[in-house]
Design a protein around this motif. Structure first.
Motif, short mmCIF file in Angstrom:
data_model
loop_
_atom_site.label_atom_id
_atom_site.label_comp_id
_atom_site.label_asym_id
_atom_site.label_seq_id
_atom_site.Cartn_x
_atom_site.Cartn_y
_atom_site.Cartn_z
N UNK A 195 0.86 -1.18 0.00
CA UNK A 195 0.00 0.00 0.00
C UNK A 195 0.90 1.24 0.00
N UNK A 196 0.74 2.05 -1.03
CA UNK A 196 1.53 3.26 -1.21
C UNK A 196 0.63 4.49 -1.11
N UNK A 197 1.20 5.60 -0.67
CA UNK A 197 0.46 6.86 -0.67
C UNK A 197 1.35 7.94 -1.27
N UNK A 198 0.70 8.95 -1.83
CA UNK A 198 1.42 10.09 -2.40
C UNK A 198 0.68 11.36 -2.08
N UNK A 199 1.42 12.42 -1.78
CA UNK A 199 0.82 13.72 -1.54
C UNK A 199 1.77 14.82 -2.02
N UNK A 200 1.19 15.99 -2.28
CA UNK A 200 1.95 17.11 -2.80
C UNK A 200 1.81 18.34 -1.91
N UNK A 201 2.74 19.24 -2.08
CA UNK A 201 2.68 20.58 -1.49
C UNK A 201 3.48 21.49 -2.42
N UNK A 202 3.16 22.76 -2.44
CA UNK A 202 3.92 23.72 -3.24
C UNK A 202 4.34 24.89 -2.36
N UNK A 203 5.52 25.39 -2.63
CA UNK A 203 6.02 26.58 -1.95
C UNK A 203 6.57 27.54 -2.99
N UNK A 204 6.65 28.80 -2.63
CA UNK A 204 7.23 29.81 -3.51
C UNK A 204 8.70 29.51 -3.73
N UNK A 205 9.22 29.90 -4.88
CA UNK A 205 10.63 29.63 -5.18
C UNK A 205 11.57 30.38 -4.24
N UNK A 206 11.07 31.44 -3.59
CA UNK A 206 11.93 32.16 -2.66
C UNK A 206 11.77 31.65 -1.22
N UNK A 207 11.17 30.49 -1.06
CA UNK A 207 11.02 29.89 0.28
C UNK A 207 12.40 29.51 0.80
N UNK A 208 12.51 29.40 2.12
CA UNK A 208 13.79 29.02 2.72
C UNK A 208 13.87 27.52 2.89
N UNK A 215 2.60 31.57 -11.10
CA UNK A 215 3.89 32.01 -10.58
C UNK A 215 4.78 30.78 -10.45
N UNK A 216 6.07 31.01 -10.37
CA UNK A 216 7.00 29.89 -10.20
C UNK A 216 6.88 29.33 -8.79
N UNK A 217 6.78 28.00 -8.71
CA UNK A 217 6.64 27.34 -7.42
C UNK A 217 7.49 26.08 -7.41
N UNK A 218 7.86 25.66 -6.21
CA UNK A 218 8.54 24.38 -6.03
C UNK A 218 7.50 23.34 -5.65
#
Length: 112
Positions: A22-35, A76-79
């Motif tokens: 059983x596998x799981x996957x999730x995402x999140x995005x942050x601004x490219x200027x995040x630390x 906008x650009x995001x990671x």
């Protein structure tokens, strides 16, 4: 803009010839200027349960369609942060061996 998320194919292998992973996957995005110390809040994980390939150490795939991308934008650009997890403690996961994650293929849906 996005049109409903992302699809992911997980590539993995195990020495087990029977049972399910059983596998799981999730995402999140942050601004490219995040630390580097930013700790993004991940979207709710989607899961998939896949049978062992039947031959030891053969590569197997597990596909998850419609992985949520809430908080991500193409304006906008995001990671993009991707979290992949095998839930070996779940009752649906019956492989009695290590499952080794090899990699992932992502398909990101964009409006045309």
């Amino acid at each position: 803009t996005t049109t409903g998320g992302m699809d992911i194919v997980l590539y993995w292998t195990t020495t087990a010839t029977t049972g399910n992973a059983k596998w799981s996957g999730s995402t999140a995005c942050t601004a490219v200027d995040a630390t580097a110390t930013d700790d993004p809040a991940f979207n709710t994980a989607n899961t998939v349960t896949t049978a062992a390939p039947g031959i030891a150490s053969r590569v197997q795939t597990s596909a998850i369609a419609g992985l949520p991308t809430t908080g991500c934008t193409t304006a906008t650009k995001m990671l993009l942060h991707l979290k992949v997890f095998r839930d070996g403690a779940d009752a649906a996961d019956t492989i009695a061996a290590t499952a080794r994650f090899i990699g992932a293929e992502l398909t990101y849906r964009r409006a045309m």
